[in-house]
Design a protein around this motif. Sequence first.
Motif, short mmCIF file in Angstrom:
data_model
loop_
_atom_site.label_atom_id
_atom_site.label_comp_id
_atom_site.label_asym_id
_atom_site.label_seq_id
_atom_site.Cartn_x
_atom_site.Cartn_y
_atom_site.Cartn_z
N LEU A 187 -11.32 3.95 8.92
CA LEU A 187 -11.96 4.37 7.67
C LEU A 187 -10.93 4.92 6.67
O LEU A 187 -11.03 4.68 5.46
N LEU A 188 -9.93 5.65 7.20
CA LEU A 188 -8.92 6.25 6.34
C LEU A 188 -8.01 5.21 5.72
O LEU A 188 -7.66 5.28 4.53
N THR A 189 -7.61 4.22 6.52
CA THR A 189 -6.66 3.22 6.02
C THR A 189 -7.32 2.07 5.28
O THR A 189 -6.65 1.34 4.55
N SER A 190 -8.64 1.92 5.46
CA SER A 190 -9.31 0.77 4.85
C SER A 190 -9.20 0.77 3.33
O SER A 190 -9.04 -0.30 2.71
N GLY A 191 -9.27 1.95 2.73
CA GLY A 191 -9.17 2.02 1.27
C GLY A 191 -7.85 1.49 0.76
O GLY A 191 -7.79 0.78 -0.25
N PHE A 192 -6.77 1.82 1.47
CA PHE A 192 -5.44 1.35 1.06
C PHE A 192 -5.28 -0.15 1.32
O PHE A 192 -4.65 -0.87 0.53
N ILE A 193 -5.86 -0.62 2.43
CA ILE A 193 -5.79 -2.06 2.73
C ILE A 193 -6.59 -2.84 1.68
O ILE A 193 -6.13 -3.87 1.17
N ILE A 194 -7.77 -2.34 1.35
CA ILE A 194 -8.62 -3.02 0.37
C ILE A 194 -7.96 -3.04 -1.00
O ILE A 194 -8.08 -4.03 -1.75
N ASP A 195 -7.24 -1.99 -1.35
CA ASP A 195 -6.55 -1.93 -2.64
C ASP A 195 -5.26 -2.74 -2.66
O ASP A 195 -4.65 -2.92 -3.72
N SER A 196 -4.82 -3.23 -1.50
CA SER A 196 -3.59 -4.01 -1.42
C SER A 196 -3.90 -5.48 -1.73
O SER A 196 -5.03 -5.85 -2.02
N SER A 197 -2.87 -6.30 -1.64
CA SER A 197 -3.06 -7.74 -1.90
C SER A 197 -3.93 -8.41 -0.85
O SER A 197 -4.45 -9.51 -1.06
N TRP A 198 -4.10 -7.76 0.31
CA TRP A 198 -4.94 -8.32 1.37
C TRP A 198 -6.41 -8.31 0.94
O TRP A 198 -7.17 -9.19 1.33
N GLY A 199 -6.82 -7.28 0.20
CA GLY A 199 -8.24 -7.11 -0.12
C GLY A 199 -9.02 -6.73 1.14
O GLY A 199 -8.45 -6.40 2.18
N TRP A 200 -10.35 -6.78 1.04
CA TRP A 200 -11.16 -6.39 2.21
C TRP A 200 -10.95 -7.29 3.43
O TRP A 200 -11.14 -6.83 4.58
N PRO A 201 -10.58 -8.59 3.29
CA PRO A 201 -10.34 -9.38 4.51
C PRO A 201 -9.22 -8.80 5.38
O PRO A 201 -9.22 -8.99 6.60
N GLY A 202 -8.27 -8.07 4.75
CA GLY A 202 -7.19 -7.49 5.53
C GLY A 202 -7.67 -6.50 6.58
O GLY A 202 -7.01 -6.31 7.62
N VAL A 203 -8.79 -5.83 6.35
CA VAL A 203 -9.34 -4.90 7.33
C VAL A 203 -9.63 -5.63 8.64
O VAL A 203 -9.36 -5.12 9.73
N PHE A 204 -10.16 -6.84 8.55
CA PHE A 204 -10.49 -7.62 9.75
C PHE A 204 -9.24 -8.23 10.39
O PHE A 204 -9.11 -8.25 11.62
N TYR A 205 -8.31 -8.72 9.57
CA TYR A 205 -7.10 -9.33 10.12
C TYR A 205 -6.25 -8.30 10.88
O TYR A 205 -5.79 -8.55 12.01
N ILE A 206 -6.06 -7.14 10.28
CA ILE A 206 -5.19 -6.13 10.89
C ILE A 206 -5.83 -5.54 12.14
O ILE A 206 -5.17 -5.39 13.18
N SER A 207 -7.12 -5.21 12.09
CA SER A 207 -7.78 -4.63 13.26
C SER A 207 -7.80 -5.63 14.43
O SER A 207 -7.58 -5.25 15.58
N GLY A 208 -8.03 -6.90 14.13
CA GLY A 208 -8.04 -7.91 15.20
C GLY A 208 -6.68 -8.08 15.84
O GLY A 208 -6.57 -8.18 17.06
N ALA A 209 -5.62 -8.10 15.02
CA ALA A 209 -4.27 -8.29 15.56
C ALA A 209 -3.83 -7.12 16.42
O ALA A 209 -3.25 -7.31 17.50
#
Length: 493
Positions: A187-209
């Motif tokens: 929850l804490l890092t999701s805001g920064f990931i969503i604001d990055s070039s990854w966008g919200w899909p990055g939340v799923f890519y990073i957590s899965g990896a």
Amino acid sequence: MSSNNERLGENLYLLSKIRVPTPSHTTSGLGYRHFQAFLMFAGMVFSYFLRVNISAAIVPMTQPPKYRATAYYDWDNGTRSLILSSFFWGYVAAQFPSGILAKRYGPKIVLSMSTIFCCIVTVFTPWAAKIGGWQFIIALRILAGLTQGAVYPCMHTLLAKWAPCTERGVLSSVVYSGAQLGSATILLTSGFIIDSSWGWPGVFYISGALCLIWAVAFQLFGADSPEVCKNISKEEKEYIQALTGGQANTQAMTIPWMSMFTSLPFFALIAAHCGFTFGFYTLLTEIPTYLNHVLKMDVKSNAIFSALPYLAMWMLSLIVSPISDALINRKYLSVTASRKMFNTIGQWVPMVCLIALGYMTSENKPIAITLLTIGVGLNSASIVGYMVNHMDLSPNFAGTMMGISNGLSNILSICGPLVVGAVVDDESNPDEWRIVFYITGVVYLICNSLFLIFGSGVIQKWNEPTAEWCSRNTLNSNVSLDNKLPSVPGKPY
């Protein structure tokens, strides 16, 4: 011959009840059980990445992006509630089979393989939203729930083998505190990931990896029990065997279904589990929406304050667990009294905080965040309440019991987001959220009351094998008498 076998079985049954005293030096230093606890803790952290990522991503998934052309979907509140609850449809269905599989094949292989499959499902989530819409998302979340259903039964099976009763509260709290740290971190890092070039899909890519890396590491370094671990010392193995209360060979033991399902302490445990699960997961899935629409917080501050209660829960779990073990080990409280006291703190204090939270508006942000943090944070006391109670009642069948209680309790997890979807029509209306918090408070009140009346911390008779089982398995060389009478370790480890 049969009378000799019968006497041998009876003697082994009596010997199985012996508890070896714990000299002070046996608990000093770190052992291999602590390394296993660390692996399990990391597993809990990353498994909660996989289940909470949708809660963190659902808000930006359904709002037009401010800074970049990230895809978004115009899903109404009912659809979002279906998506948030769909994980638990598969999760509930997997609980009972997972407990049986962990007992039969060993928790390590079941947990590792199910986690790997969930990682694959998670990484494909953004693609599923693009191709199949919310229906495809729900299908993948059900699959994720099916695989994640193995986590708690497997963890409980592992802890029942690795955690001595003198360290049960601490080791269990360390392991299960990973749930709170994982929730807070994503929850804490999701805001920064969503604001990055990854966008919200990055939340799923990073957590899965990240979770995939853990699954491979656990398959390489984890162990089902001290008996099959090649790296543990003989002294530590004997110490754990003496103080777990379980049998070395539980795979051959018949599950005492009738005794288990006619046990009032077990039903009280199920009730406490139901209360915790409803409150915890209702808040876990809905806090980002509540903060966004009622307290008017943007995505980044929403992520920070969504994470804060779970950081508090993680830190407090590491404080209350040694207190609980100290109260028990120093004979200030019985196991039963300790479990009931901490479970009451973990459910009734949050009940009061949630009811007060229902009267907060955007003008009361500091008070609302404080109440939310205290309410969720003190949920941590339940870890040394009902959460370890399966191992108190039956170390031999703790994983199976966890599968049953977690499966039943998570039916309420399905209901939580659906209740919110049915009650909250205007997400910015605090009066409607107040009804949700009152419902949660009533569930806490009833479930913990049942635990106070009927709960127990005493090992149940049906945990022990019958004399016939002992005789048969000893003659087949599957149970060693040496495992029941270990020598006292002579050096710290």
